[in-house]
Design a protein around this motif. Structure first.
Motif, PDB file in Angstrom:
ATOM      1  N   LEU A 201       0.834  -1.212   0.000  1.00 33.35           N
ATOM      2  CA  LEU A 201       0.000   0.000   0.000  1.00 33.35           C
ATOM      3  C   LEU A 201       0.865   1.257   0.000  1.00 33.35           C
ATOM      4  O   LEU A 201       0.468   2.281  -0.574  1.00 33.35           O
ATOM      5  CB  LEU A 201      -0.928  -0.001   1.217  1.00 33.35           C
ATOM      6  CG  LEU A 201      -2.008  -1.093   1.223  1.00 33.35           C
ATOM      7  CD1 LEU A 201      -2.860  -0.990   2.488  1.00 33.35           C
ATOM      8  CD2 LEU A 201      -2.905  -0.989  -0.014  1.00 33.35           C
ATOM      9  N   GLN A 202       2.045   1.187   0.620  1.00 31.44           N
ATOM     10  CA  GLN A 202       2.961   2.324   0.560  1.00 31.44           C
ATOM     11  C   GLN A 202       3.491   2.519  -0.851  1.00 31.44           C
ATOM     12  O   GLN A 202       3.610   3.653  -1.330  1.00 31.44           O
ATOM     13  CB  GLN A 202       4.118   2.109   1.543  1.00 31.44           C
ATOM     14  CG  GLN A 202       3.714   2.253   3.010  1.00 31.44           C
ATOM     15  CD  GLN A 202       4.881   2.038   3.954  1.00 31.44           C
ATOM     16  OE1 GLN A 202       5.652   1.089   3.799  1.00 31.44           O
ATOM     17  NE2 GLN A 202       5.022   2.912   4.942  1.00 31.44           N
ATOM     18  N   GLU A 203       3.813   1.413  -1.533  1.00 33.38           N
ATOM     19  CA  GLU A 203       4.305   1.522  -2.907  1.00 33.38           C
ATOM     20  C   GLU A 203       3.206   2.002  -3.851  1.00 33.38           C
ATOM     21  O   GLU A 203       3.503   2.632  -4.874  1.00 33.38           O
ATOM     22  CB  GLU A 203       4.843   0.176  -3.375  1.00 33.38           C
ATOM     23  CG  GLU A 203       6.155  -0.234  -2.712  1.00 33.38           C
ATOM     24  CD  GLU A 203       6.832  -1.380  -3.432  1.00 33.38           C
ATOM     25  OE1 GLU A 203       6.103  -2.258  -3.937  1.00 33.38           O
ATOM     26  OE2 GLU A 203       8.076  -1.388  -3.492  1.00 33.38           O
ATOM     27  N   THR A 211       9.752   5.940   2.326  1.00 27.62           N
ATOM     28  CA  THR A 211      11.188   6.230   2.396  1.00 27.62           C
ATOM     29  C   THR A 211      11.720   6.257   3.831  1.00 27.62           C
ATOM     30  O   THR A 211      12.921   6.469   4.035  1.00 27.62           O
ATOM     31  CB  THR A 211      11.469   7.594   1.741  1.00 27.62           C
ATOM     32  OG1 THR A 211      10.703   8.623   2.403  1.00 27.62           O
ATOM     33  CG2 THR A 211      11.089   7.557   0.265  1.00 27.62           C
ATOM     34  N   SER A 212      10.848   6.049   4.816  1.00 31.67           N
ATOM     35  CA  SER A 212      11.278   6.070   6.224  1.00 31.67           C
ATOM     36  C   SER A 212      11.599   4.648   6.673  1.00 31.67           C
ATOM     37  O   SER A 212      10.728   3.903   7.123  1.00 31.67           O
ATOM     38  CB  SER A 212      10.182   6.671   7.113  1.00 31.67           C
ATOM     39  OG  SER A 212       9.866   7.982   6.711  1.00 31.67           O
ATOM     40  N   GLN A 213      12.859   4.270   6.532  1.00 35.13           N
ATOM     41  CA  GLN A 213      13.277   2.908   6.879  1.00 35.13           C
ATOM     42  C   GLN A 213      13.548   2.792   8.377  1.00 35.13           C
ATOM     43  O   GLN A 213      14.135   3.682   8.989  1.00 35.13           O
ATOM     44  CB  GLN A 213      14.524   2.511   6.113  1.00 35.13           C
ATOM     45  CG  GLN A 213      14.276   2.191   4.646  1.00 35.13           C
ATOM     46  CD  GLN A 213      15.508   1.616   3.981  1.00 35.13           C
ATOM     47  OE1 GLN A 213      16.620   1.841   4.429  1.00 35.13           O
ATOM     48  NE2 GLN A 213      15.301   0.885   2.898  1.00 35.13           N
ATOM     49  N   VAL A 243       9.449   2.063   8.821  1.00 34.07           N
ATOM     50  CA  VAL A 243       9.056   2.213  10.224  1.00 34.07           C
ATOM     51  C   VAL A 243       7.622   1.733  10.425  1.00 34.07           C
ATOM     52  O   VAL A 243       7.308   1.052  11.413  1.00 34.07           O
ATOM     53  CB  VAL A 243       9.183   3.695  10.655  1.00 34.07           C
ATOM     54  CG1 VAL A 243       8.617   3.897  12.054  1.00 34.07           C
ATOM     55  CG2 VAL A 243      10.642   4.141  10.592  1.00 34.07           C
ATOM     56  N   LEU A 244       6.736   2.054   9.482  1.00 30.45           N
ATOM     57  CA  LEU A 244       5.342   1.654   9.620  1.00 30.45           C
ATOM     58  C   LEU A 244       5.190   0.139   9.547  1.00 30.45           C
ATOM     59  O   LEU A 244       4.378  -0.439  10.277  1.00 30.45           O
ATOM     60  CB  LEU A 244       4.499   2.321   8.523  1.00 30.45           C
ATOM     61  CG  LEU A 244       2.979   2.081   8.616  1.00 30.45           C
ATOM     62  CD1 LEU A 244       2.450   2.565   9.957  1.00 30.45           C
ATOM     63  CD2 LEU A 244       2.269   2.779   7.460  1.00 30.45           C
ATOM     64  N   GLN A 245       5.969  -0.525   8.693  1.00 28.54           N
ATOM     65  CA  GLN A 245       5.913  -1.986   8.609  1.00 28.54           C
ATOM     66  C   GLN A 245       6.248  -2.633   9.947  1.00 28.54           C
ATOM     67  O   GLN A 245       5.542  -3.519  10.422  1.00 28.54           O
ATOM     68  CB  GLN A 245       6.888  -2.500   7.548  1.00 28.54           C
ATOM     69  CG  GLN A 245       6.383  -2.421   6.129  1.00 28.54           C
ATOM     70  CD  GLN A 245       7.373  -3.051   5.167  1.00 28.54           C
ATOM     71  OE1 GLN A 245       8.298  -2.383   4.692  1.00 28.54           O
ATOM     72  NE2 GLN A 245       7.201  -4.324   4.890  1.00 28.54           N
TER      73      GLN A 245
END
Length: 283
Positions: A201-203, A211-213, A243-245
């Motif tokens: 969903l981010q992609e 982009t926030s790893q 981070v969200l993952q």
């Protein structure tokens, strides 16, 4: 591959047990003449599940990249929700599954042939659709269309053999414990699928934060290494998650696994003392 084997084994065994219970009940009650409608309902459920999986696979290839990611991410979340509900439901009802199915089958026998077909179709179809959806999302997450399918097929074949052995009385295991521990492992697999669904969903641009790893250990655990592939296949592990993952993975896994493994039920109350007999003083 192991994760998909577990999915096929777990879901297939549930369906196999349902079939065994339905068939054995009709045979033991002398109603072999009603087996044909039950088998017809089972066959229809299998065909529908395979068709559903084919539609997901071939239909998604006609979409744009963003649409594919959005579809894959959305269905991953749906699949995790269904699997979570399923493992909790089976843990609660494993001991009473036979009685529940017998009751439904008695009602269907009283209503006629069509009701028998529908009963068998619904009993097996639910498991089949869940299996097709979860396997498809797992295949999309691993980006490998061969090994995940091989694992799922091996799991389904194993479940058929186990189901036949249950029916013949050659195998006896504690189903409550079996479904508890396989359910716990499925929760871990589902957490990985959920995290990958969020990444999809981010992609697709539906959720920010691509982009926030959280970290990047690709040099330590390369994606193309045997152990990276193993972690990917079993847990949907990603060496460079956002981070969200990571947040979603932990927010789902920790409370869900805790609630699932927590002992259910409360101690039975102690029986009340028997009342004194009339006319006789209490001691």
């Amino acid at each position: 591959m192991f994760g998909n084997y577990l999915i096929g084994l777990r879901e297939g065994l549930e369906a196999s047990l349902v079939v065994c219970i339905l068939i054995a009940y009709l045979v033991k009650t002398g109603r072999r003449d009603r087996l044909a409608p039950v088998w017809a309902g089972i066959a229809a459920a299998v065909v529908l599940s395979m068709a559903f999986g084919a539609v997901l696979q071939y239909g998604s290839t006609q979409l744009s990249f963003e649409a594919q990611e959005a579809l894959g991410g959305s269905l991953s979340i749906v699949a995790v929700g269904l699997v979570t509900w399923m493992v909790f439901w089976m843990r609660r009802t494993a001991r009473h599954l036979k009685a529940e199915l017998h009751g439904k089958l008695d009602a269907a026998l009283a209503m006629g042939t069509f009701a028998l077909v529908v009963t068998a179709f619904l009993a097996v179809g639910r498991e089949g659709l869940e299996t097709a959806l979860f396997i498809w999302t797992a295949v999309q997450a691993t980006s490998d269309g061969v090994r995940p399918l091989v694992g799922a097929v091996l799991g389904l074949l194993t479940s058929v053999v186990l189901g036949w052995m249950f029916y013949r009385g050659a195998l006896k295991i504690n189903l409550a414990k079996f479904f508890t521990w396989t359910g716990a492992m499925l929760v871990v697999v589902a957490a990985g699928v959920l995290a990958y669904g969020v990444h999809d969903l981010q992609e697709a641009g539906w959720i920010p934060g691509l982009t926030s790893q959280a970290f990047d250990i690709s040099s330590t655990v390369p994606k193309d290494s045997w152990y990276g592939t193993l972690l990917k296949g079993v847990f949907n592990f990603q060496p460079d998650p956002t981070v969200l993952q990571v947040s979603v993975w932990a927010a789902y896994l920790v409370p869900t696994l805790f609630l699932f493994l927590r002992k259910s039920g409360t101690p039975a109350p102690e029986p009340a003392p028997a009342p004194a007999t009339a006319g006789k003083p209490a001691a």
